[in-house]
Design a protein around this motif. Structure first.
Motif, PDB file in Angstrom:
ATOM      1  N   ILE A 260       0.782  -1.262  -0.129  1.00 23.66           N
ATOM      2  CA  ILE A 260       0.139   0.011  -0.073  1.00 23.66           C
ATOM      3  C   ILE A 260       0.848   1.244  -0.126  1.00 23.66           C
ATOM      4  O   ILE A 260       0.184   2.314  -0.531  1.00 23.66           O
ATOM      5  N   SER A 261       2.225   1.018   0.441  1.00 31.77           N
ATOM      6  CA  SER A 261       2.971   2.433   0.703  1.00 31.77           C
ATOM      7  C   SER A 261       3.245   2.857  -0.954  1.00 31.77           C
ATOM      8  O   SER A 261       3.260   4.098  -1.193  1.00 31.77           O
ATOM      9  N   ARG A 262       3.787   1.888  -1.783  1.00 32.45           N
ATOM     10  CA  ARG A 262       4.267   2.118  -3.018  1.00 32.45           C
ATOM     11  C   ARG A 262       2.828   2.562  -3.696  1.00 32.45           C
ATOM     12  O   ARG A 262       3.033   3.493  -4.827  1.00 32.45           O
ATOM     13  N   THR A 263       1.882   1.901  -3.522  1.00 31.75           N
ATOM     14  CA  THR A 263       0.686   2.189  -4.214  1.00 31.75           C
ATOM     15  C   THR A 263       0.285   3.635  -3.925  1.00 31.75           C
ATOM     16  O   THR A 263       0.114   4.503  -5.089  1.00 31.75           O
ATOM     17  N   LEU A 264       0.166   4.221  -2.819  1.00 29.33           N
ATOM     18  CA  LEU A 264       0.110   5.545  -2.482  1.00 29.33           C
ATOM     19  C   LEU A 264       1.003   6.653  -3.063  1.00 29.33           C
ATOM     20  O   LEU A 264       0.544   7.590  -3.366  1.00 29.33           O
ATOM     21  N   SER A 265       2.178   5.993  -3.152  1.00 29.26           N
ATOM     22  CA  SER A 265       3.279   6.950  -3.710  1.00 29.26           C
ATOM     23  C   SER A 265       2.951   7.125  -5.213  1.00 29.26           C
ATOM     24  O   SER A 265       3.111   8.284  -5.597  1.00 29.26           O
TER      25      SER A 265
END
Length: 537
Positions: A260-265
């Motif tokens: 989710i961290s990479r997705t939000l980035s």
């Protein structure tokens, strides 16, 4: 001369110019060749697939002065007038703005008059589903028995909104979405003719974004041609806000992995760039649908109209997931697409939806859960010990049939009641077999630090006295098994009556004169019949 947009300039002028509607074209050609002309037609299908153009082509063929077979000449006065929209015998009516009953009544008055020059008077009503109910009703009689010189052609994107009474009076032709490859071929032909410099990848993007409509594809091509002299995929991305293929792939990888961290980035990067997040969500829905198709079918290239390289890329994405998770992701994306489309803050709605989707990564399928339950999905070094074989259960336990109730409320230091009961029966059986058989008829009710309570149902309560007389044998064995000086408490349980027996007892009670008088005097009612032996211990 003023500039003519591509959608108008390349509008089909004959049946052979219609792209992707082969079945409809064949039907029209055969009908015209055989002079089998219906008095009312209904053309339905998505926007931009050729419904209104087909109506004009059919009108030209019907009124052509020099038609041979099924094709109009395109050069006679009637054909040219229809092409220019100036024919006095062909009326194009917008159903959305002429939807009242008064407009239909006026139309009914004009159909009485013969055509001015052509063979037929043709009424083309676009978006016919917009007519009001009263307007449809006013049209019914004329539609059922029109004058021989009148032909109606209705066009609609929503045939389900048209009353069945109208549908039954029309010859219905369903127009289909045009495939991406056919749109791409036509766009390449037009681009070469118009000397438009456009890359193949850009043509692919336009054909995909057109969603089956040739008119939309030509409008996008016209817009891109006005923007730049050399149309590339990057230029289209800037102009139309369509997500780049690599961005969609990267985003789908992070969603499938639950990162989710990479997705939000990625979402932040797109938002800062000014990308259309609504279009992005729509593209994600289509992309995950394509991944699911690749996962469940062998003919993905034909179904998706993708080349082998594109299909292989989707297969690589789907290799680490299962169809259950893909179905959940696609379901959530479909809901998310509607939320983002109508959201005041699309980015927040999209981020929240993607956060929900990240939880799916940790979910286990039913198959995995079943493996864990039977132990096959758990490593051998952490599996619980195997349960005792059924062969190790004593014969006495099988005979008792005592239900395995949870040992809730038993204090530490006191064995479970099933364990105590089984051991007691085994020990007693070795000393007094007859006593063990009597005990086997009882049910274990409770066990604590002071007593073991057992009960007998109904007629079996006669065994209570016999067992009490043998308490000198039972108590030492209980103390040996449990480690406590337990008292044996024997209860007489209610006799299990069938519904039929209870009904019979109630009837007998109701028939008693004393009961009848008591109920009459006290204005009472009978709530429950309870046998006296239920109170006995």
């Amino acid at each position: 001369m003023s500039y003519i947009v591509l959608a108008r300039k390349w509008r089909p002028q004959g049946f052979d110019d219609l792209i992707g509607q082969e079945a409809v074209v064949k039907t029209f050609k055969n009908a015209l060749s055989g002079e089998k002309i219906a008095h009312a037609y209904l053309f339905s299908g998505p926007r931009g697939v050729g419904k209104t153009s087909s109506a004009r082509i059919l009108a030209k063929a019907l009124n052509c002065e020099q038609r041979s077979g099924s094709e109009s000449c395109g050069k006679c006065q009637s054909c040219m007038a229809i092409t220019d929209g100036a024919s006095v015998d062909v009326f194009e009516i917008d159903g959305a703005s002429n939807n009242s009953v008064e407009a239909v009544r006026e139309l009914r008055e004009t159909v009485k008059y013969a055509p001015s020059g052509g063979k037929y008077k043709i009424y083309i009503i676009d978006e016919v589903h917009m007519l009001s109910s009263s307007a449809f009703n006013a049209l019914l009689k004329t539609l059922e028995e029109p004058p021989p010189h009148v032909i109606f052609i209705f066009a609609t994107t929503e045939p389900k909104k048209i009353p069945s009474t109208i549908l039954s009076r029309c010859q219905h032709h369903a127009f289909r979405r045009i495939t991406k490859n056919r749109i791409k071929e036509q766009l390449r032909k037009i681009a070469d003719t118009e000397k438009i410099n456009i890359k193949e990848s850009a043509l692919e993007m336009i054909a995909k974004a057109a969603d089956g409509g040739m008119r939309d594809a030509l409008t996008l091509l016209d817009q891109a041609f006005s923007f730049t002299d050399e149309i590339t995929e990057k230029e289209l991305q800037t102009l139309l806000g369509l997500p780049e293929t690599d961005i969609i792939l990267n985003l789908s990888e992070t969603i499938l992995s639950g990162d989710i961290s990479r997705t939000l980035s990625i979402i932040k990067e797109l938002s800062d760039r000014g990308s259309d997040l609504r279009q992005l969500t729509k593209e994600l829905v289509e992309h995950f649908r394509n991944i699911a198709v690749v996962k469940v079918t062998e003919d993905a290239e034909g179904l998706l109209e993708f080349n082998q390289e594109e299909v292989q890329r989707l297969k690589d994405l789907s290799s680490d997931t299962n169809i259950e998770k893909l179905t959940l992701l696609l379901t959530e994306l479909l809901r998310l697409e509607g939320e983002v489309r109508n959201a005041i803050h699309p980015r927040y709605s999209l981020e929240l939806g993607l956060l929900r989707m990240s939880f799916i990564k940790g979910m286990a399928s039913i198959e995995d859960i079943l493996k864990i339950i039977d132990g096959s999905g758990i490593p051998a070094d952490v599996r619980p010990p195997e349960p005792l074989s059924r062969d190790t259960v004593s014969v006495t336990e099988k005979k008792t049939g005592t239900p395995k109730l949870p040992d809730a409320g038993i204090k530490p230091g006191v064995p479970g009641k099933e364990e105590v009961w089984r051991s007691l029966l085994e020990k007693i059986d070795s000393e007094d077999h007859l006593l063990a058989c009597k005990l086997a008829e009882a049910k274990v009710m409770n066990i604590n630090e002071t007593e073991l309570a057992i009960g007998f149902n109904g007629g079996m309560s006669v065994l209570a006295d016999s067992i009490k007389s043998k308490s000198s044998i039972i108590k030492p064995v209980l103390k040996q098994i449990s480690g406590h000086n337990l008292k044996l408490k024997i209860l007489s349980l209610p006799k299990e009556e069938s519904k039929k027996d209870i009904k019979k007892i109630k009837e007998e009670v109701f028939s008693e004169p004393v009961v009848k008088d008591a109920m009459r005097i006290f204005n009472g009612s009978l709530l429950k019949v309870k046998p006296l032996e239920e109170d006995a211990e």
